[in-house]
Enzyme design. Structure first.
Site, mmCIF file in Angstrom:
data_model
loop_
_atom_site.group_PDB
_atom_site.id
_atom_site.type_symbol
_atom_site.label_atom_id
_atom_site.label_comp_id
_atom_site.label_asym_id
_atom_site.label_seq_id
_atom_site.Cartn_x
_atom_site.Cartn_y
_atom_site.Cartn_z
ATOM 1 N N ASP A 204 11.256 41.599 15.377
ATOM 2 C CA ASP A 204 11.606 41.467 14.076
ATOM 3 C C ASP A 204 12.868 41.754 13.477
ATOM 4 O O ASP A 204 13.712 41.890 14.379
ATOM 5 C CB ASP A 204 10.524 42.614 13.413
ATOM 6 C CG ASP A 204 11.122 44.295 13.518
ATOM 7 O OD1 ASP A 204 10.882 45.026 12.858
ATOM 8 O OD2 ASP A 204 11.618 44.300 14.899
ATOM 9 N N HIS A 530 7.915 37.746 22.098
ATOM 10 C CA HIS A 530 7.752 37.554 20.587
ATOM 11 C C HIS A 530 9.184 37.863 20.122
ATOM 12 O O HIS A 530 9.417 38.819 20.051
ATOM 13 C CB HIS A 530 6.907 38.857 20.452
ATOM 14 C CG HIS A 530 6.336 38.991 19.188
ATOM 15 N ND1 HIS A 530 5.308 38.400 18.362
ATOM 16 C CD2 HIS A 530 6.845 39.955 18.110
ATOM 17 C CE1 HIS A 530 5.319 38.741 17.217
ATOM 18 N NE2 HIS A 530 6.051 39.740 17.074
ATOM 19 N N ASP A 578 2.457 35.960 28.828
ATOM 20 C CA ASP A 578 3.746 35.269 28.478
ATOM 21 C C ASP A 578 3.470 34.162 27.147
ATOM 22 O O ASP A 578 3.550 33.145 27.169
ATOM 23 C CB ASP A 578 4.451 34.415 29.439
ATOM 24 C CG ASP A 578 5.881 34.188 28.873
ATOM 25 O OD1 ASP A 578 6.519 34.549 28.005
ATOM 26 O OD2 ASP A 578 6.466 33.188 29.691
ATOM 27 N N GLU A 587 7.050 41.424 23.703
ATOM 28 C CA GLU A 587 7.989 41.507 22.708
ATOM 29 C C GLU A 587 9.309 41.689 23.386
ATOM 30 O O GLU A 587 9.302 42.215 24.773
ATOM 31 C CB GLU A 587 7.921 42.546 21.669
ATOM 32 C CG GLU A 587 8.893 42.506 20.549
ATOM 33 C CD GLU A 587 8.365 43.383 19.409
ATOM 34 O OE1 GLU A 587 9.089 43.053 18.232
ATOM 35 O OE2 GLU A 587 7.252 44.465 19.649
#
Length: 607
Positions: A204, A530, A578, A587
């Protein structure tokens, strides 16, 4: 999704998990190439470090087989010629994976070259190298991860490659709202702060002081350790792909400074309530959509309430900064020390301002209900830097100074930082009594022995307990390997060097899935981690992660919808996929790449 450990201390709140699940359900469908679920892994295999082995290091592999007697093995070079041979050792059941295993040890082979393979009973491994410079490229790439995670600066094609170049994110250039004047959440404060810069935390685009703290500490500590061993030139000026190269400051410190400057900006200014404390985090008001390029994020940004834990993280790393930067930039070192002192005093005045697990909208909560470990760590750093009696007394009066649980079987992490204080006190010269310092050093070695014992019990030599496959397990593996490496520094005993190096074998393919968890390294390497920008699986116009990015790794709790759908019933060590949607297993995060970079810098040292 910010990376965290799902355990009682600082567990992610249910609301955050629900928000993330809803986010991913609404995300664009993944394109054509599906990730292979762990259940499809071969029932028999020869698992090796897919990058390779050092000529002077351990060379071991794991064979998955139900054979009950030793099997012959052959090491072949790139031409197919047998370079070494022997027989396996029967290990038996590996609890965490459910595999039955044998071990191959070809450490006595001292030849070098590329394209080696290991064959056992008709099965052949992925190819690998044996060479002294094996880890030089990964050392650079693992640290380049941080440059590419920078907020508030353009990422240059000349440094990162054309696919990864992008404009600066979160500087207030439309559609960004920017980080140069960020307001607090309602009720937290009535002003705005310039909190530009720093590293995006994970997949993020939030920035969190407690995760930034441990990541920057490990980055700076890597240089501090290298300097003690006489290998600091490998991390010196003009060794990394950073825009500051050529400024007569070691590049690894230039990179750390980008985060340190942000952490200092998160400190509440004088004249404001709770002056000297640090805001806990800053991120979007709602979870950022996947994918979203940083410069295209249009959401409002918010400062979240200060916390004692964040304040003590600032005190610890700013004190470390003052010590390590002093030879290169005295003014910056002095600024760091002033910030550290202010943060320590503010934490003492506000010792129980805890970040709640309920604050998980738009970013991870990073809740922490116990901060005496952070007090110990911060006191240790301030004492190691200043030698002042007030900080020495805070160290020696802490229950963590003598307790047996500063090092745990799972290992240190952002909510469990007492071990960092112990490592600093064991390695940085200080004025503690000789017997006290000897006890601290012995505690580090004892912790390393515990991790070596865990490795010896397992078929894949992992420095984790068999039930230790939590969110970010690969970060825990690398953290524990760094403790083993510190024990080598303290004792000079080869078994600790071998143990730290063998841990890299696990991360690079010698594991139950035959998966290299480091992008760009190994024939079967993770490449769909991610991430909002490195999101090729979700948007073909975006890149895969750059080489050197470490995936979080197996998480037996299956804490995302993709893992829950595709990995039901997985053995703990195989609970990984994955897939960009599996944020609980796949992530990336600054606090996982930091110990990887630390460990690879250690492994790359020669002489």
């Amino acid at each position: 999704m910010p990376a965290r450990l799902p355990r009682p201390r600082g567990a992610r709140g249910a609301a955050a998990l629900l928000a993330a699940a809803l986010l991913l359900i609404a995300a664009p469908a993944a394109p054509a190439t599906p990730a292979t679920p762990a259940a499809a892994a071969a029932p028999s295999a020869v698992q090796v470090n897919q990058l390779g082995y050092l000529p002077s290091g351990p060379k071991r592999a794991t064979v998955v087989t139900t054979a009950t007697t030793a099997l012959p093995w052959q090491l072949r070079n790139a031409t197919g010629t047998v370079a070494a041979s022997g027989t396996t050792t029967v290990h038996g059941a590996d609890t965490a994976s459910g595999d039955t295993t044998h071990l191959v040890d070809f450490s006595s082979y001292q030849g070098t070259g590329t394209g080696y393979t290991l064959t056992v009973d008709g099965r052949t491994s992925h190819p690998f190298d044996i060479r002294a410079d094996l880890y030089d490229g990964l050392r650079s790439d693992a640290l380049s991860f941080f440059y590419q995670q920078r907020s508030g600066i353009p990422i240059q094609a000349s440094l990162a490659g054309a696919a990864y170049a992008r404009p600066a994110g979160h500087l207030g250039v439309a559609p960004n709202k920017g980080d140069t004047s960020v307001p607090c959440q309602t009720g937290v404060c009535d002003y705005s702060r310039d909190v530009r810069g720093g590293w995006y935390d994970a997949g993020d685009q939030g920035k969190y002081v407690v995760n930034g703290g441990i990541a920057v500490w490990q980055t700076v500590n890597s240089f501090e350790r290298a300097k003690r061993s006489g290998h600091e030139s490998a991390l010196g000026d003009a060794t990394l792909r950073v825009p500051e190269r050529g400024n007569r400051v070691p590049d690894v410190l230039d990179e750390a400074r980008w985060e340190l400057e942000f952490l200092v900006r998160m400190q509440i200014p004088e004249g404001k309530p709770r002056a000297g404390m640090a805001f806990h985090k800053i991120h979007d008001a709602q979870w950022t959509g996947l994918p979203t390029r940083p410069e295209q994020d249009s959401q409002p940004r918010e400062l979240h309430a200060p916390s004692t834990a964040a304040t003590l993280n600032l005190a610890a790393v700013a004190a470390q900064c003052a010590r390590v930067f002093a030879p290169y930039d005295k003014a910056f070192a002095a600024r760091c020390l002033a910030s550290a002192r202010r943060a320590w005093s503010a934490a003492k005045a506000n010792p129980n301002v805890l970040a709640p697990d309920s604050d998980g909208t738009g970013g991870g909560a990073y809740g922490d209900t116990r901060v005496d470990d952070e007090f110990y760590w911060a006191a240790a750093e301030l004492y190691a830097t200043t030698g002042e009696s007030a900080y020495r007394d805070a160290v020696t009066s802490s229950p963590f100074h003598t307790s047996a649980d500063a090092f745990t079987p799972l290992g240190f992490a952002w909510p469990d930082t007492a071990a960092l204080g112990r490592i600093t006190l064991a390695t940085v010269p200080n004025g503690l009594a000789a017997d006290d310092r000897a006890r601290i050093r012995a505690s580090v070695v004892a912790a390393a022995d515990g991790y070596l014992d865990a490795m010896a019990r397992q078929g894949y030599a992992v420095p984790l307990p068999e039930d230790g496959y939590v969110w970010g397990s690969n970060g825990q593996v690398a953290n524990n390997a760094s403790v083993i490496a510190v024990a080598y520094e303290l004792t000079g005993h080869r078994r600790y060097r071998d143990g730290a190096l063998e841990t890299l074998d696990y991360l690079l393919g010698r594991n139950a899935l035959g998966q290299s968890y480091v992008s760009g390294y190994g024939e079967q390497a993770s490449h769909n981690q991610h991430h909002r920008f490195w999101a090729h699986q979700a948007d073909a116009s975006l890149p895969n992660p750059p080489a050197g990015a470490l995936a979080g790794g197996p998480d037996s709790a299956l804490q995302d919808p993709v893992a829950q759908e595709k990995l039901p019933g997985c053995a703990a060590a195989k609970c990984y996929i994955d897939d960009i949607g599996s944020y609980s297993t796949n992530e990336v995060a600054i606090n996982w790449n930091a110990p990887l970079a630390w460990l690879v810098a250690f492994a790359a040292e020669r002489g």
